[in-house]
Design an enzyme around this catalytic site. Sequence first.
Site, short mmCIF file in Angstrom:
data_model
loop_
_atom_site.label_atom_id
_atom_site.label_comp_id
_atom_site.label_asym_id
_atom_site.label_seq_id
_atom_site.Cartn_x
_atom_site.Cartn_y
_atom_site.Cartn_z
N ASP A 105 9.00 38.51 32.20
CA ASP A 105 10.29 39.20 32.24
C ASP A 105 10.88 39.01 33.63
OD1 ASP A 105 12.49 40.83 32.00
OD2 ASP A 105 11.36 42.71 32.01
N ASP A 107 13.90 39.89 35.88
CA ASP A 107 14.92 40.94 35.93
C ASP A 107 15.47 40.99 37.35
OD1 ASP A 107 16.53 43.07 35.36
OD2 ASP A 107 14.92 44.56 35.36
N ASP A 265 8.81 41.18 36.44
CA ASP A 265 8.31 42.52 36.15
C ASP A 265 6.83 42.39 35.80
OD1 ASP A 265 7.63 45.01 35.18
OD2 ASP A 265 9.48 45.28 34.03
#
EC number: 2.7.7.-
Length: 363
Positions: A105, A107, A265
């Site tokens: 992830d 981000d 993440d």
Amino acid sequence: MTDNPADNKVFNEVSSLYKQYFDYAINVRKWLEIPDDLPHREIGYGMLKKVDNRNMSFNTNGEYLAWVLKESPFHLYKSLSYMEYPDVVGGAAKKGLIKREVAFDIDTHKTEKCTHDDSWICEECLGEARNQVLILIEDFLFPDFGLSEKDLKIVFTGNRGYHIYLKPEDTKKIGDTKLLEKIEKWEKNERRYFIEYILGKNLNLRNMGSRWKNILIREFKKNKISTKKFEKTSDWKTEIDTRKDNVRREIYETIGKVKSRLELDEKVMDDDIRLLRTIGSLHGYTGLMVKEITYSSLKSNQFDPLNHGVFSKFHKIMYNVNIKQEIDPLTLKGDTFDHKSTEIPASYLLFLFGHGIDFEILE
């Protein structure tokens, strides 16, 4: 907005738009992802909060799709893990983990070039998210793990990020075991080692591995740092210590910058029962689509989140509004809106609602 969302005109209109979207996404375009082996996957959702409820499961695809059509959640998730008892409350131990998808992830936060509030988005921060995906893929996943475009599933999250799933084809094997089966059986500590390697947390300057060595030598050359001796040795610590103070400082600063390039993440890799957004849903904070894209479209910069991430039908439904607070501009499908805008499309209305902006819909 009133204390009871059900009494609020804006909330009711937003709910109606989400229902329209899911009806089209499910019944017309078949966009909504149905997680593999659905009965063993945990489902979560959110309305006014990011996650209002989880520990849900469905036995059939029809049951799941009927629920989504009925509830039309603003945020929709599925578990990365496959579980014996996905609807049981109490964490991984009680749910009975079978295997787990491996996904990253990315981000990103606002960049130095962004001029907006921290929660807003623009081409600059979205471009930074794209760049980080390419770094992850081209510096690590392709060369280190022998993966190709066909082995990855890349998903725009609907906000400032991307999910990258590892889905090696059946031809990829370790011995007689398919690579996909191998990595989906990884324990938490194996996934942790994987992401820490990519983030450079395991970097040992006294025994440099070839991948990180090549990456850093490339960056040293950009900064005009002599690399000949670094190319010939794995003991970089000893070599760095021979350099002058200012050069040594520059070397460590360069290494630090390279190690911090990726905003991953880590919990998404670490957490046994992590939820990720369902492909084909909408992101409740932006109203943008959670959309699968190709590596080639990302590489060639053909995918534009603020254009291709917008549900086109919602850019044609217009509202007269009164925006009651000053906000930064946002460009969707080439049209720019801000607090002075009095006629806006549903696509922008969803963004305002998701960001908690004070506005009213006029007759």
